[in-house]
Design an enzyme around this catalytic site. Structure first.
Site, PDB file in Angstrom:
ATOM      1  CE1 TYR A  33       1.165  -0.131   4.374  1.00 54.73           C
ATOM      2  CE2 TYR A  33       0.121   2.012   4.265  1.00 54.73           C
ATOM      3  CZ  TYR A  33       0.942   1.119   4.913  1.00 54.73           C
ATOM      4  OH  TYR A  33       1.555   1.485   6.092  1.00 54.73           O
ATOM      5  CE  LYS A 149       3.342   3.221   3.092  1.00 59.01           C
ATOM      6  NZ  LYS A 149       3.455   3.233   4.547  1.00 59.01           N
ATOM      7  CD  GLU A 182       9.932   1.905  10.229  1.00 60.64           C
ATOM      8  OE1 GLU A 182       9.785   2.878   9.485  1.00 60.64           O
ATOM      9  OE2 GLU A 182       9.855   0.720   9.826  1.00 60.64           O
ATOM     10  CG  LEU A 207       8.511   2.541   4.399  1.00 62.26           C
ATOM     11  CD1 LEU A 207       8.317   1.340   3.492  1.00 62.26           C
ATOM     12  CD2 LEU A 207       7.182   3.237   4.617  1.00 62.26           C
TER      13      LEU A 207
HETATM   14  N1  PDD Z   1       2.926   5.191   7.070  1.00 67.82           N
HETATM   15  N2  PDD Z   1       7.556   3.862   8.582  1.00 67.82           N
HETATM   16  C1  PDD Z   1       6.398   3.175   8.608  1.00 67.82           C
HETATM   17  C2  PDD Z   1       6.347   1.871   9.325  1.00 67.82           C
HETATM   18  C3  PDD Z   1       5.257   3.711   7.967  1.00 67.82           C
HETATM   19  O1  PDD Z   1       4.113   3.008   7.974  1.00 67.82           O
HETATM   20  C4  PDD Z   1       5.338   4.961   7.327  1.00 67.82           C
HETATM   21  C5  PDD Z   1       4.165   5.581   6.614  1.00 67.82           C
HETATM   22  C6  PDD Z   1       6.571   5.638   7.345  1.00 67.82           C
HETATM   23  C7  PDD Z   1       6.759   6.986   6.686  1.00 67.82           C
HETATM   24  O2  PDD Z   1       6.719   6.894   5.271  1.00 67.82           O
HETATM   25  P1  PDD Z   1       6.213   8.129   4.390  1.00 67.82           P
HETATM   26  O3  PDD Z   1       7.024   9.311   4.792  1.00 67.82           O
HETATM   27  O4  PDD Z   1       6.484   7.700   3.004  1.00 67.82           O
HETATM   28  O5  PDD Z   1       4.754   8.312   4.701  1.00 67.82           O
HETATM   29  C8  PDD Z   1       7.653   5.053   7.967  1.00 67.82           C
HETATM   30  C9  PDD Z   1       1.703   5.639   6.450  1.00 67.82           C
HETATM   31  C10 PDD Z   1       1.528   7.115   6.497  1.00 67.82           C
HETATM   32  C11 PDD Z   1       0.547   4.865   7.052  1.00 67.82           C
HETATM   33  O6  PDD Z   1       0.721   3.664   7.240  1.00 67.82           O
HETATM   34  O7  PDD Z   1      -0.510   5.450   7.292  1.00 67.82           O
END
Ligand code: PDD
Length: 285
Positions: A33, A149, A182, A207
């Site tokens: 996703y 992801k 993270e 991620l």
């Molecule tokens: N999550 N790490 C994890 C585990 C994440 O699920 C996300 C993003 C990030 C940050 O990635 P980005 O900057 O590309 O949004 C890091 C999304 C927002 C979610 O699951 O809702």
């Protein structure tokens, strides 16, 4: 106005939007996703999100449901149909529908694509950023490829829920060396007393956030120092500032970790400046 979702080729009212119960996303979490921010009705950094989706699909040998360009059109259309000015668009691709069997379907079946969009409350988000959040640390019990992801987010779900039950807002995963990997759905950062920004290197244990990537440009342009390396929980406790980055929150200050105040216990100037500057560097579709 009722919300509209895109499901496998059709735009449907939310109440009619459904997938087959033998969808492999539903049965195995066999899918990937993306979440992309929407500002003034336009997609933020969508090119990079589409690139990351492609990488995630390739890593799991899931066929792309359509070209990145075509998917971009669907994302924009979903945002328009839901009249989202400020919010997020969510899109997921699964390996498709097949009789339950762990092995990939043979012959191959078409992948499933679902897209939703929803407005977020900007005033509430700004108030949250102005106040900062508390996080707790939890052991990182996820699999070894969280750089992909995937929609398999059970450890993240349990970590977030655990945080809420302990009066915090989010959780920071900590590995076997007491290094922070993270947050449950965001990347974790600290600012040292020497003024250096620190975030973990993008290996298989985190991620590689799109927000994180763009923030590197902001940091460079602002003339700040960045150190891409592991940092321990103890370093985080002793940091001047801490924050998290994600598409839905951009830069969100962390003011408490495991009940200990970070810095003076208020959102730090570096985090707030980065939050302010971010969209000057992000791409707008
Ligand atoms: N999550 N790490 C994890 C585990 C994440 O699920 C996300 C993003 C990030 C940050 O990635 P980005 O900057 O590309 O949004 C890091 C999304 C927002 C979610 O699951 O809702």
């Amino acid at each position: 106005m009722s919300r509209i979702a895109y499901v496998n080729g059709r735009y449907l009212p939310m109440r009619d939007a459904a997938v087959n119960i033998e969808d492999r996303g539903y049965q195995f979490g066999d899918g990937v996703y993306e979440v992309c921010e929407v500002r003034e009705g336009r997609l933020v950094d969508v090119r990079r999100h589409l690139m990351r989706l492609k990488r995630s699909l390739e890593a799991l040998h899931i066929r792309a449901p359509m070209s990145s360009n075509a998917l971009g059109v669907v994302l924009r259309e979903t945002v328009v149909r839901n009249r989202v000015g400020y919010g997020i668009v969510y899109f997921q691709v699964t390996r498709g529908v097949a009789r339950r069997d762990h092995a990939f379907p043979a012959p191959e079946v078409p992948p499933s694509l679902v897209v939703t969009a929803r407005a977020l409350n900007r005033t509430r988000n700004e108030a949250l950023a102005a106040k900062g959040i508390a996080v707790i640390s939890v052991p990182d019990n996820r699999w070894g490829r969280v750089d992909i992801k995937t929609i398999g987010l059970l450890p993240n779900v349990l970590a977030r829920q655990g945080a809420i039950e302990r009066g915090a807002r989010d959780a920071w995963f900590v590995d076997g060396d007491r290094a922070v990997t993270e947050a449950a759905s965001a990347n974790a950062w600290i600012v040292t007393y020497a003024g250096t920004l620190v975030t973990r290197q993008a290996d298989h244990a985190i991620l590689r956030g799109i927000t994180r990537t763009v923030l590197f440009d902001v940091i460079q342009a602002e003339g700040l120092r960045i150190d891409e390396r592991c940092f321990t929980l103890d370093e985080a406790y002793a940091a001047r500032e801490a924050f998290v980055t994600s598409a839905s929150q951009i830069v969100l200050p962390v003011v408490q970790i495991d009940g200990r105040a970070i810095g003076d216990g208020k959102p730090g100037p570096v985090a707030l400046a980065l939050r302010r500057e971010f969209h000057r560097y992000a791409e707008r579709d």
